[in-house]
Design an enzyme around this catalytic site. Structure first.
Site, mmCIF file in Angstrom:
data_model
loop_
_atom_site.group_PDB
_atom_site.id
_atom_site.type_symbol
_atom_site.label_atom_id
_atom_site.label_comp_id
_atom_site.label_asym_id
_atom_site.label_seq_id
_atom_site.Cartn_x
_atom_site.Cartn_y
_atom_site.Cartn_z
ATOM 1 N N PRO A 25 0.843 -1.076 -0.084
ATOM 2 C CA PRO A 25 -0.084 0.112 -0.017
ATOM 3 C C PRO A 25 0.893 1.325 -0.026
ATOM 4 O O PRO A 25 1.853 1.508 0.745
ATOM 5 C CB PRO A 25 -0.989 -0.089 1.307
ATOM 6 N N THR A 27 0.269 5.537 -0.284
ATOM 7 C CA THR A 27 -0.611 6.625 -0.480
ATOM 8 C C THR A 27 -0.203 7.690 -1.755
ATOM 9 O O THR A 27 0.854 8.078 -1.893
ATOM 10 C CB THR A 27 -0.633 7.495 0.809
ATOM 11 N N GLN A 102 -6.802 -1.545 1.493
ATOM 12 C CA GLN A 102 -6.397 -1.240 2.939
ATOM 13 C C GLN A 102 -7.136 -0.263 3.594
ATOM 14 O O GLN A 102 -7.309 0.888 3.148
ATOM 15 C CB GLN A 102 -4.955 -0.732 2.828
ATOM 16 N N HIS A 169 -5.021 -1.394 8.278
ATOM 17 C CA HIS A 169 -3.667 -0.399 8.623
ATOM 18 C C HIS A 169 -3.485 -0.218 10.110
ATOM 19 O O HIS A 169 -4.067 0.523 10.700
ATOM 20 C CB HIS A 169 -3.746 0.774 7.817
ATOM 21 N N GLY A 170 -2.646 -0.967 10.576
ATOM 22 C CA GLY A 170 -2.289 -0.910 12.102
ATOM 23 C C GLY A 170 -0.885 -0.564 12.412
ATOM 24 O O GLY A 170 -0.476 -0.780 13.459
ATOM 25 N N ALA A 171 -0.422 0.337 11.385
ATOM 26 C CA ALA A 171 0.959 0.368 11.498
ATOM 27 C C ALA A 171 1.126 1.929 11.475
ATOM 28 O O ALA A 171 0.388 2.878 11.304
ATOM 29 C CB ALA A 171 2.033 -0.312 10.448
ATOM 30 N N HIS A 172 2.740 2.298 11.518
ATOM 31 C CA HIS A 172 3.100 3.520 11.074
ATOM 32 C C HIS A 172 2.734 4.792 11.901
ATOM 33 O O HIS A 172 2.396 6.236 11.145
ATOM 34 C CB HIS A 172 2.895 4.007 9.582
ATOM 35 N N TYR A 174 -0.519 5.515 12.689
ATOM 36 C CA TYR A 174 -1.935 5.945 12.535
ATOM 37 C C TYR A 174 -2.715 5.299 13.821
ATOM 38 O O TYR A 174 -2.495 4.713 14.598
ATOM 39 C CB TYR A 174 -2.286 5.543 11.057
ATOM 40 N N ARG A 223 -1.742 -4.919 8.862
ATOM 41 C CA ARG A 223 -0.353 -4.389 8.693
ATOM 42 C C ARG A 223 0.470 -3.855 9.892
ATOM 43 O O ARG A 223 -0.366 -2.876 10.638
ATOM 44 C CB ARG A 223 -0.288 -3.208 7.583
#
Length: 366
Positions: A25, A27, A102, A169-172, A174, A223
């Site tokens: 993924p 953006t 995602q 999206h469970g990362a980075h 967020y 993720r």
């Protein structure tokens, strides 16, 4: 070393993939007012036609007013946006590909560089995006309940539209990750806590709701990342034991595949072993994993977004780890962003035809 092993099929529940390559993924912000255009459909369709095994879309936000800080990030709710995604998946399937959206909520975010802001304040477990940066409000339990339902709604729409899986999206840094991280989750209710396992309650409830809405036979990916944008060297789980306490509840809640984000896939996660994040996740959960992080290119993606170019690099170390059984799928970001035919070139051993990556590739949908 032969690349052939990466071209074996992979099957799990609703996923029937021709090879082990995944488009990561990324953006792109080419969906005005959150609505994917025909150019977005063509962008993904080109990768499907060029034999990418699984395409994971750019982050698509759930139906919460403040889920995004960018007006051109696509939505995964509302008639017009979903109509746009219907065209995307139709084009991908017509080209022989597989795809999952995602599903995303950004949580507390800095303001967009344009000055655009959502109509409601950013929301997260606390007002903080990172230590010292407060730019929103702490979610009430009603807000949390509504967000969990919105994740489920988006996942159900993905299945209805004919997508092959869904990724959370469970990362980075967020929203889901903000609940994981002690620096951004200082809650004193049941969604907070001193331990990573306690702070994982929001994630497990999202996963359970998504599983309930899509059924048992639809593949669910999450993720995750150890690092944070505010601290590239941070580790949520400091030890294998802490990682076990983090990942096993997510697995039991309904995750089928763990997508383990690293800046460089070859870096070991803990001392005493050369296993990377995906390797440890597979060892702990027994579930399939996706590795990612500077695959096929030198440098790494954060530097790339800052303007550094990258050149093609060998896959020998990736293959060694794959053949050892450390992970099941390989996500590729910048290389596929710049070159839709990257997978085909790897399969045909056309290494001399691989393209590098430069920041100019970010300015258009190639």
């Amino acid at each position: 070393m032969s690349n052939n092993n990466l071209f074996q099929p992979f099957q799990l529940k609703s996923l029937h993939l021709k090879n082990r390559f995944v488009m990561a993924p990324m953006t792109r912000s080419f969906s005005p007012q959150g609505i994917p255009t025909s150019d977005v459909a063509s962008y993904y369709g080109k990768r499907a036609a060029a034999d990418v095994g699984l395409i994971l879309s750019e982050g698509t936000v759930i139906n919460r007013i403040s889920s995004s800080n960018d007006p051109d990030v696509p939505h995964f709710y509302g008639h017009k946006a979903l109509e746009g995604w219907q065209k995307v998946i139709q084009e991908v399937h017509q080209a022989g590909g597989s795809m999952g959206p995602q599903i995303w909520h950004m949580g507390i975010m800095p303001d967009h560089h344009s000055g655009w802001r959502p109509a409601s304040p950013f929301e997260g477990p606390s007002a903080y995006n990172s230590p010292g940066l407060a730019n929103g409000k702490a979610m009430t339990t009603d807000d949390i309940d509504a967000a969990i339902r919105a994740y489920g709604d988006a996942a159900a729409e993905a299945k209805r539209l004919g997508f092959d899986c869904v990724e959370l999206h469970g990362a980075h840094g967020y929203l889901i990750d903000q609940f994981f991280w002690k620096a951004t989750n200082n809650r004193t209710d049941s969604y907070g806590g001193e331990t990573l396992a306690e702070r994982s309650r929001f994630a497990t409830e999202v996963i359970k709701e998504v599983r309930r809405r899509v059924g048992e036979d639809f593949a669910v990916i999450i993720r995750l990342s150890q690092w944070k944008p505010a601290d590239y060297h941070y580790k949520l789980a400091q030890t294998p034991q802490e990682m076990e306490q983090w990942l096993l509840p997510l697995s039991e809640a309904g995750v089928d595949i763990f997508h383990c984000s690293q800046r460089r896939f070859w870096e070991p996660e803990f001392e005493g072993s050369d296993l990377n994040f995906a390797g440890w996740a597979k060892k702990i959960t027994g579930k399939p994993t996706i590795t990612v992080g500077s695959v096929g290119l030198d440098g790494e993606f954060l530097a790339a977004f800052a303007g550094e170019s990258s050149q093609p690099s060998p896959l020998d170390e990736l293959l060694r780890r794959y053949d050892r059984g450390d992970f099941d799928l390989v996500a590729v970001g910048r290389a596929l962003l710049a070159d839709p035919q990257w997978v085909q070139k790897i399969e045909q051993n056309q290494m001399d035809k691989l393209k590098g990556f430069s920041k100019e590739a970010l300015a258009q949908l190639i």
